[in-house]
Design a protein around this motif. Structure first.
Motif, PDB file in Angstrom:
ATOM      1  N   CYS A 179      32.722  33.052 117.155  1.00  0.00           N
ATOM      2  CA  CYS A 179      33.670  31.952 116.951  1.00  0.00           C
ATOM      3  C   CYS A 179      34.027  31.242 118.257  1.00  0.00           C
ATOM      4  O   CYS A 179      34.590  30.151 118.232  1.00  0.00           O
ATOM      5  CB  CYS A 179      34.938  32.466 116.275  1.00  0.00           C
ATOM      6  N   SER A 180      33.720  31.868 119.385  1.00  0.00           N
ATOM      7  CA  SER A 180      33.968  31.189 120.656  1.00  0.00           C
ATOM      8  C   SER A 180      33.123  29.924 120.766  1.00  0.00           C
ATOM      9  O   SER A 180      33.467  28.993 121.504  1.00  0.00           O
ATOM     10  CB  SER A 180      33.672  32.128 121.821  1.00  0.00           C
ATOM     11  N   GLY A 181      32.019  29.878 120.007  1.00  0.00           N
ATOM     12  CA  GLY A 181      31.214  28.655 119.995  1.00  0.00           C
ATOM     13  C   GLY A 181      31.986  27.462 119.469  1.00  0.00           C
ATOM     14  O   GLY A 181      31.810  26.329 119.951  1.00  0.00           O
ATOM     15  N   LEU A 182      32.849  27.702 118.486  1.00  0.00           N
ATOM     16  CA  LEU A 182      33.671  26.606 117.959  1.00  0.00           C
ATOM     17  C   LEU A 182      34.667  26.122 119.004  1.00  0.00           C
ATOM     18  O   LEU A 182      34.957  24.920 119.097  1.00  0.00           O
ATOM     19  CB  LEU A 182      34.408  27.073 116.703  1.00  0.00           C
ATOM     20  N   ILE A 183      35.215  27.047 119.781  1.00  0.00           N
ATOM     21  CA  ILE A 183      36.167  26.674 120.821  1.00  0.00           C
ATOM     22  C   ILE A 183      35.461  25.879 121.922  1.00  0.00           C
ATOM     23  O   ILE A 183      35.986  24.868 122.416  1.00  0.00           O
ATOM     24  CB  ILE A 183      36.846  27.929 121.391  1.00  0.00           C
ATOM     25  N   ILE A 184      34.258  26.326 122.297  1.00  0.00           N
ATOM     26  CA  ILE A 184      33.479  25.585 123.294  1.00  0.00           C
ATOM     27  C   ILE A 184      33.141  24.196 122.772  1.00  0.00           C
ATOM     28  O   ILE A 184      33.184  23.199 123.504  1.00  0.00           O
ATOM     29  CB  ILE A 184      32.194  26.363 123.644  1.00  0.00           C
ATOM     30  N   TRP A 185      32.821  24.112 121.480  1.00  0.00           N
ATOM     31  CA  TRP A 185      32.507  22.825 120.861  1.00  0.00           C
ATOM     32  C   TRP A 185      33.706  21.868 120.965  1.00  0.00           C
ATOM     33  O   TRP A 185      33.535  20.658 121.087  1.00  0.00           O
ATOM     34  CB  TRP A 185      32.124  23.053 119.407  1.00  0.00           C
TER      35      TRP A 185
END
Length: 350
Positions: free
Chosen positions: A29-35
């Protein structure tokens, strides 16, 4: 590649599997935050602080976890018997309606009697509500997923009618809310200047009692047997219909007690928004816990912390708080996969 059952699952694997699953979900889910063009580590720190970073944050997380424990227990008990109770939301509201009807002055008792009385009438109302789909299932083979789901809308519309009509508090300045619960029926506060109330103690005790019943008593054995194999249970002399009806009464009563805690503890009066979906989220709690009553406590704390922390993270880092829904859903899928791998072994063949 094929799956085969494990002959023995080590204790360390059973304990670590859900923890590793949650860690993997947070990494994914850190990918969503990076996005969202926001740093990951400060965002998760803000999420943790919002959930457990202060006395107020911990209290709010526990307040939110209280009804989730009860609705999670309701789902866990019902699912053990393969009674697919999707009506926790409606049962929560019928418990709140019962507490409002009896707790706003119709009956006046001392606090040590009034509070148990409200839980009793709420549990009876919730059990009676789920009894209808249980009877339809046992007598007419009607799918309980449909009936329990539709009952949610019926009870919510009933609450809407009552709060805009005969139960509307004339002192509420036009807002659709019920009369306040009398002082003798209010759950005591556990921490001053917070909303944390005695419903938390009730929910934890309920989880312990359900665990004892499910694992140590004849009733629990019958419920688990019916859920595993109805034909074998019937051959062993277990009354199938009676067990399903008994399970429905317990499950509906637990979900209704969540409504009592919200009316007599958190809000202290009935409103249409006492539940932001606690009945449905309770299903996720039960599944995350593997239908284990004690695991429900941990799962409820986790989900409550994620939702409370996501609100704080949204304010501090300008990240959508809907990420809490993503984390919850992904955690559910990943934990179910982890539990499956603790029971099954992957074997590669030529």
């Amino acid at each position: 590649m094929q799956l085969e059952p494990r002959l023995h699952t080590p204790l360390w694997m059973t304990v670590l599997a859900p923890i590793i699953a949650v860690i993997v979900v947070l990494i994914l889910c850190s990918g969503l935050i990076i996005w969202a063009d926001v740093p990951v580590i400060p965002s998760y720190i803000a999420l943790f602080k919002g959930a457990f970073g202060s006395k107020f944050a911990i209290a709010e997380t526990l307040v939110r976890a209280t009804p989730l424990i009860l609705t999670g227990l309701a789902a866990a008990v019902a699912f053990r018997a393969k009674l697919w109770n999707i009506g926790g939301e409606g049962q929560l509201y019928i418990g709140a309606l019962a507490a409002t009807y009896f707790g706003t002055g119709l009956i006046e008792l001392p606090s040590f009697l009034m509070i148990p009385f409200l839980f009793l009438v709420g549990a009876l109302a919730g059990g009676a509500l789920l009894l209808v789909p249980a009877l339809l299932k046992t007598r007419l083979k009607v799918d309980e997923v449909v009936t329990t789901l539709l009952l949610n809308f019926i009870i919510l519309l009933l609450a809407n009618y009552l709060l805009f009509g005969p139960w509307k508090d004339p002192m509420a300045m036009g807002w659709p809310q019920g009369a306040p619960i009398i002082d003798e029926g209010i759950l005591p506060k556990l921490i001053e200047k917070t909303r944390l109330h005695g419903g938390l103690i009730f929910s934890v005790l309920a989880a312990i009692c359900v665990w004892i019943v499910m694992s140590k008593t004849k009733w629990g054995l019958e419920i688990r047997a019916v859920g595993l194999n109805q034909e074998a249970a019937a051959f062993a002399g277990i009354p199938i219909n009676k067990t399903i009806i008994r399970t429905a009464l317990i499950s509906g009563g637990l979900a209704a007690c969540a409504g009592v805690t919200e009316v007599a503890g958190t809000k202290e009066y009935l409103t249409l928004d006492i539940s932001p979906g606690f009945g449905y989220t309770g299903i996720a709690v039960a599944m995350l816990a593997g239908l284990n009553p004690l695991g429900v406590i941990v799962a409820a704390l986790f989900i409550a912390g994620i939702y409370n922390g996501a609100d704080s993270m949204s304010r501090a880092m300008d990240v959508s708080n809907y990420i809490a829904d993503v984390i919850t859903a992904a955690s559910l899928l990943m934990v179910m996969l982890a539990v499956m791998l603790t029971r099954m072994r992957i074997r590669f063949t030529a």
